[in-house]
Motif scaffolding. Sequence first.
Motif, PDB file in Angstrom:
ATOM      1  N   TRP A 162       7.555  48.076   5.972  1.00 13.33           N
ATOM      2  CA  TRP A 162       8.785  48.395   6.687  1.00 13.33           C
ATOM      3  C   TRP A 162       8.726  47.836   8.106  1.00 13.33           C
ATOM      4  CZ3 TRP A 162      12.530  50.052   3.720  1.00 13.33           C
ATOM      5  CH2 TRP A 162      12.207  50.723   2.527  1.00 13.33           C
ATOM      6  N   PRO A 163       9.742  47.115   8.576  1.00 14.96           N
ATOM      7  CA  PRO A 163       9.728  46.581   9.947  1.00 14.96           C
ATOM      8  C   PRO A 163       9.577  47.673  10.994  1.00 14.96           C
ATOM      9  CG  PRO A 163      11.488  45.583   8.651  1.00 14.96           C
ATOM     10  CD  PRO A 163      10.929  46.693   7.825  1.00 14.96           C
ATOM     11  N   ILE A 164      10.252  48.796  10.757  1.00 18.32           N
ATOM     12  CA  ILE A 164      10.096  49.963  11.627  1.00 18.32           C
ATOM     13  C   ILE A 164       9.295  50.987  10.835  1.00 18.32           C
ATOM     14  CG2 ILE A 164      11.312  51.822  12.832  1.00 18.32           C
ATOM     15  CD1 ILE A 164      13.700  49.863  13.090  1.00 18.32           C
ATOM     16  N   PRO A 165       8.066  51.292  11.233  1.00 15.64           N
ATOM     17  CA  PRO A 165       7.224  52.204  10.447  1.00 15.64           C
ATOM     18  C   PRO A 165       7.951  53.501  10.117  1.00 15.64           C
ATOM     19  CG  PRO A 165       5.967  51.216  12.228  1.00 15.64           C
ATOM     20  CD  PRO A 165       7.398  50.821  12.459  1.00 15.64           C
ATOM     21  N   LEU A 166       7.683  54.026   8.939  1.00 16.97           N
ATOM     22  CA  LEU A 166       8.418  55.205   8.475  1.00 16.97           C
ATOM     23  C   LEU A 166       8.219  56.416   9.375  1.00 16.97           C
ATOM     24  CD1 LEU A 166       7.875  54.925   4.613  1.00 16.97           C
ATOM     25  CD2 LEU A 166       9.901  54.301   5.939  1.00 16.97           C
ATOM     26  N   GLN A 167       7.063  56.503  10.023  1.00 16.91           N
ATOM     27  CA  GLN A 167       6.840  57.655  10.894  1.00 16.91           C
ATOM     28  C   GLN A 167       7.751  57.618  12.135  1.00 16.91           C
ATOM     29  OE1 GLN A 167       4.568  55.468   9.924  1.00 16.91           O
ATOM     30  NE2 GLN A 167       3.142  54.861  11.572  1.00 16.91           N
ATOM     31  N   ARG A 168       8.325  56.448  12.422  1.00 16.44           N
ATOM     32  CA  ARG A 168       9.263  56.326  13.547  1.00 16.44           C
ATOM     33  C   ARG A 168      10.709  56.162  13.087  1.00 16.44           C
ATOM     34  NH1 ARG A 168       9.222  52.145  16.568  1.00 16.44           N
ATOM     35  NH2 ARG A 168       7.706  50.730  15.621  1.00 16.44           N
ATOM     36  N   ALA A 169      10.904  56.110  11.774  1.00 15.54           N
ATOM     37  CA  ALA A 169      12.236  55.880  11.225  1.00 15.54           C
ATOM     38  C   ALA A 169      12.985  57.185  11.019  1.00 15.54           C
ATOM     39  CB  ALA A 169      12.115  55.127   9.899  1.00 15.54           C
ATOM     40  N   GLU A 170      14.282  57.061  10.820  1.00 16.12           N
ATOM     41  CA  GLU A 170      15.147  58.204  10.558  1.00 16.12           C
ATOM     42  C   GLU A 170      15.296  58.350   9.042  1.00 16.12           C
ATOM     43  OE1 GLU A 170      17.170  61.377  12.165  1.00 16.12           O
ATOM     44  OE2 GLU A 170      16.465  59.708  13.403  1.00 16.12           O
ATOM     45  N   LEU A 171      14.714  59.437   8.462  1.00 12.26           N
ATOM     46  CA  LEU A 171      14.739  59.654   7.023  1.00 12.26           C
ATOM     47  C   LEU A 171      15.302  61.035   6.720  1.00 12.26           C
ATOM     48  CD1 LEU A 171      12.427  57.405   7.333  1.00 12.26           C
ATOM     49  CD2 LEU A 171      11.416  58.439   5.309  1.00 12.26           C
ATOM     50  N   SER A 172      15.837  61.196   5.540  1.00  8.48           N
ATOM     51  CA  SER A 172      16.250  62.533   5.105  1.00  8.48           C
ATOM     52  C   SER A 172      15.048  63.238   4.476  1.00  8.48           C
ATOM     53  CB  SER A 172      17.375  62.436   4.078  1.00  8.48           C
ATOM     54  OG  SER A 172      16.889  61.942   2.839  1.00  8.48           O
ATOM     55  N   ASP A 173      15.113  64.551   4.455  1.00  5.73           N
ATOM     56  CA  ASP A 173      14.029  65.314   3.832  1.00  5.73           C
ATOM     57  C   ASP A 173      13.937  64.999   2.340  1.00  5.73           C
ATOM     58  OD1 ASP A 173      13.408  66.494   6.233  1.00  5.73           O
ATOM     59  OD2 ASP A 173      14.618  68.295   5.873  1.00  5.73           O
ATOM     60  N   LYS A 174      15.078  64.794   1.692  1.00  9.64           N
ATOM     61  CA  LYS A 174      15.060  64.459   0.270  1.00  9.64           C
ATOM     62  C   LYS A 174      14.305  63.160   0.012  1.00  9.64           C
ATOM     63  CE  LYS A 174      19.144  66.767  -1.630  1.00  9.64           C
ATOM     64  NZ  LYS A 174      20.452  66.549  -2.327  1.00  9.64           N
ATOM     65  N   ASP A 175      14.579  62.142   0.841  1.00 11.19           N
ATOM     66  CA  ASP A 175      13.920  60.853   0.629  1.00 11.19           C
ATOM     67  C   ASP A 175      12.415  60.948   0.882  1.00 11.19           C
ATOM     68  OD1 ASP A 175      16.292  59.743  -0.078  1.00 11.19           O
ATOM     69  OD2 ASP A 175      16.614  58.614   1.779  1.00 11.19           O
ATOM     70  N   ARG A 176      12.013  61.804   1.800  1.00 12.11           N
ATOM     71  CA  ARG A 176      10.573  61.968   2.054  1.00 12.11           C
ATOM     72  C   ARG A 176       9.866  62.598   0.860  1.00 12.11           C
ATOM     73  NH1 ARG A 176       9.396  61.387   7.533  1.00 12.11           N
ATOM     74  NH2 ARG A 176      11.199  61.585   8.941  1.00 12.11           N
ATOM     75  N   ALA A 177      10.604  63.363   0.038  1.00 11.75           N
ATOM     76  CA  ALA A 177       9.984  64.133  -1.044  1.00 11.75           C
ATOM     77  C   ALA A 177      10.004  63.425  -2.400  1.00 11.75           C
ATOM     78  CB  ALA A 177      10.691  65.484  -1.166  1.00 11.75           C
ATOM     79  N   HIS A 178      10.502  62.209  -2.465  1.00 20.49           N
ATOM     80  CA  HIS A 178      10.579  61.522  -3.759  1.00 20.49           C
ATOM     81  C   HIS A 178       9.181  61.229  -4.305  1.00 20.49           C
ATOM     82  CE1 HIS A 178      14.787  61.468  -3.478  1.00 20.49           C
ATOM     83  NE2 HIS A 178      14.945  60.372  -2.763  1.00 20.49           N
ATOM     84  N   PRO A 179       9.043  61.133  -5.641  1.00 22.67           N
ATOM     85  CA  PRO A 179       7.718  60.959  -6.256  1.00 22.67           C
ATOM     86  C   PRO A 179       7.123  59.571  -6.058  1.00 22.67           C
ATOM     87  CG  PRO A 179       9.423  60.815  -7.918  1.00 22.67           C
ATOM     88  CD  PRO A 179      10.114  61.229  -6.646  1.00 22.67           C
ATOM     89  N   ARG A 180       5.797  59.493  -6.238  1.00 25.05           N
ATOM     90  CA  ARG A 180       5.113  58.202  -6.249  1.00 25.05           C
ATOM     91  C   ARG A 180       5.380  57.505  -7.585  1.00 25.05           C
ATOM     92  NH1 ARG A 180       4.491  60.059  -1.106  1.00 25.05           N
ATOM     93  NH2 ARG A 180       2.944  58.822   0.014  1.00 25.05           N
ATOM     94  N   LEU A 181       5.047  56.203  -7.632  1.00 23.61           N
ATOM     95  CA  LEU A 181       5.393  55.381  -8.786  1.00 23.61           C
ATOM     96  C   LEU A 181       4.789  55.914 -10.079  1.00 23.61           C
ATOM     97  CD1 LEU A 181       7.002  52.808  -9.483  1.00 23.61           C
ATOM     98  CD2 LEU A 181       4.853  51.535  -9.316  1.00 23.61           C
ATOM     99  N   ASP A 182       3.551  56.433 -10.023  1.00 23.75           N
ATOM    100  CA  ASP A 182       2.915  56.905 -11.253  1.00 23.75           C
ATOM    101  C   ASP A 182       3.531  58.206 -11.783  1.00 23.75           C
ATOM    102  OD1 ASP A 182       1.969  58.642  -9.345  1.00 23.75           O
ATOM    103  OD2 ASP A 182      -0.158  58.302  -9.758  1.00 23.75           O
ATOM    104  N   GLN A 183       4.440  58.804 -11.010  1.00 20.86           N
ATOM    105  CA  GLN A 183       5.123  60.021 -11.444  1.00 20.86           C
ATOM    106  C   GLN A 183       6.600  59.774 -11.777  1.00 20.86           C
ATOM    107  OE1 GLN A 183       4.203  62.251  -7.843  1.00 20.86           O
ATOM    108  NE2 GLN A 183       2.742  63.516  -8.992  1.00 20.86           N
ATOM    109  N   VAL A 184       7.021  58.521 -11.668  1.00 23.45           N
ATOM    110  CA  VAL A 184       8.421  58.183 -11.915  1.00 23.45           C
ATOM    111  C   VAL A 184       8.665  58.019 -13.410  1.00 23.45           C
ATOM    112  CG1 VAL A 184      10.191  56.402 -11.628  1.00 23.45           C
ATOM    113  CG2 VAL A 184       8.795  57.117  -9.674  1.00 23.45           C
ATOM    114  N   THR A 185       9.719  58.629 -13.907  1.00 29.68           N
ATOM    115  CA  THR A 185      10.176  58.382 -15.270  1.00 29.68           C
ATOM    116  C   THR A 185      11.149  57.212 -15.220  1.00 29.68           C
ATOM    117  OG1 THR A 185       9.976  60.713 -15.880  1.00 29.68           O
ATOM    118  CG2 THR A 185      11.391  59.326 -17.269  1.00 29.68           C
TER     119      THR A 185
END
Length: 469
Positions: A162-185
């Motif tokens: 990410w050009p702007i690191p996620l820790q400095r980006a504006e994210l929603s709580d929902k987007d922060r909680a999405h699963p990792r790839l090995d847990q995606v259906t």
Amino acid sequence: MELEFAKPLQAAPTPIPGLLLFDLPVHGDNRGWFKENWQREKMLAAGLPDFGPVQNNISFNEKAGTTRGIHAEPWDKFVSVATGRIFGAWVDLREGPSFGTVFTAELNAATAVFVPRGVGNAFQTLEDNTAYTYLVNDHWSAAAQEQYTFLNLADETAAIDWPIPLQRAELSDKDRAHPRLDQVTPMPAKKILVLGADGQLGRALRTAYAGQAHVEFATRADFDLAHPGTWPAPHWRGYSAIINAAAYTAVDKAETDQGRREAWAVNVTAVSALARIAAAHGITLVHVSSDYVFDGSAEVHAEDEPPSPLGVYGATKAAADAVVAVVPRHYILRTSWVIGDGANFVRTMASLAGRGIAPAVVEDQVGRLTFTEDLAAGIRHLLDTGAPFGTYNLSNTGDPLSWAAIARKIYLLAGRDAADIAGVSTAEYFADKDAAPRPASSSFDLSKITEAGFVLAPAAERLAAYLAR
């Protein structure tokens, strides 16, 4: 990334199948700039699928660093920037070998991206007051959102830079909680609906699509073509194809008052309703036609021969062909003398041979048998390969034979004397019987389906195997 004026319109493929990156022509001067954001005719020529957008959405982001995603949605979308710049990241979240493939790019007003259904997309704004617009080919609803597939923006496998690191980006709580790839259906493929699944062709299609979870089979009890008002109403945008393997095929009964009404109801009125559904929702309609659309005066029938039906059944099939031909995505499979799992000529002759009966069989009607396993395989081939839409003749190969000649082959394979078959004319066979007129020649030119890459089996080979079973 500077805004470049007067670039030619062009599309570039990406590592994700179906994900296309577009350069858009932007024209500017001291007053600002102008572009054709979406122009169907030009973009189809450049490679954009004719995806039929029905809704236009705009996302405005006040601050640089606003990050949304990764969302895989149950529709196709065309995304372009109205003002500002965004960094886009796409991850294939569809079932299949490309699952997990990643592509990233920076977009400004001179670029756009086509995102196929099931490909996860995320966007990070690189400037304040950025807006991007997207066309989608289904209407958003809360129920549709339940079909989304999500991936965490910070997934280590995707490893998006990410050009702007996620820790400095504006994210929603929902987007922060999405699963990792090995847990995606993974998002499943669009569905295929097979109508007439209890008929000869329907049974063959069950075999051809065995184990394919995305294929649904509907019998007459589920989907009665004679009564469109009783049809279920699924979410049609979730279907890629309808295969109509159902038809009214009582050729002689169709000549009666009641049969005529039933034949037109099932073969034309119902097909017209299916055509409206397919055209409205971008679905491919597969329709099975017949040699009876011709009068049989031509020795060999090509796909572009004008229809010339002799009877009611042929007229209904010719009318249905005309209806289906105006559906943007359609395959018409014109076939003859169908043999499958059910009552048919070959089974009748084999039964007569087994009982020692010496029948009279028509000698002056000539054509080729079509075994349903090959017809079903041909349908699947056209759909799987994305062959050009249109009409295709399909039967098994070999020299055209009369019904009597085929009957003699059956008797020989059954260990009987071919001389037991007495050849008679059509007029003699149907004397004193109420019967529909038949085409004298039912032989097709098979070059188009062959050129589409489908290998046709010899009728003699299929006949021997069928009788052996």
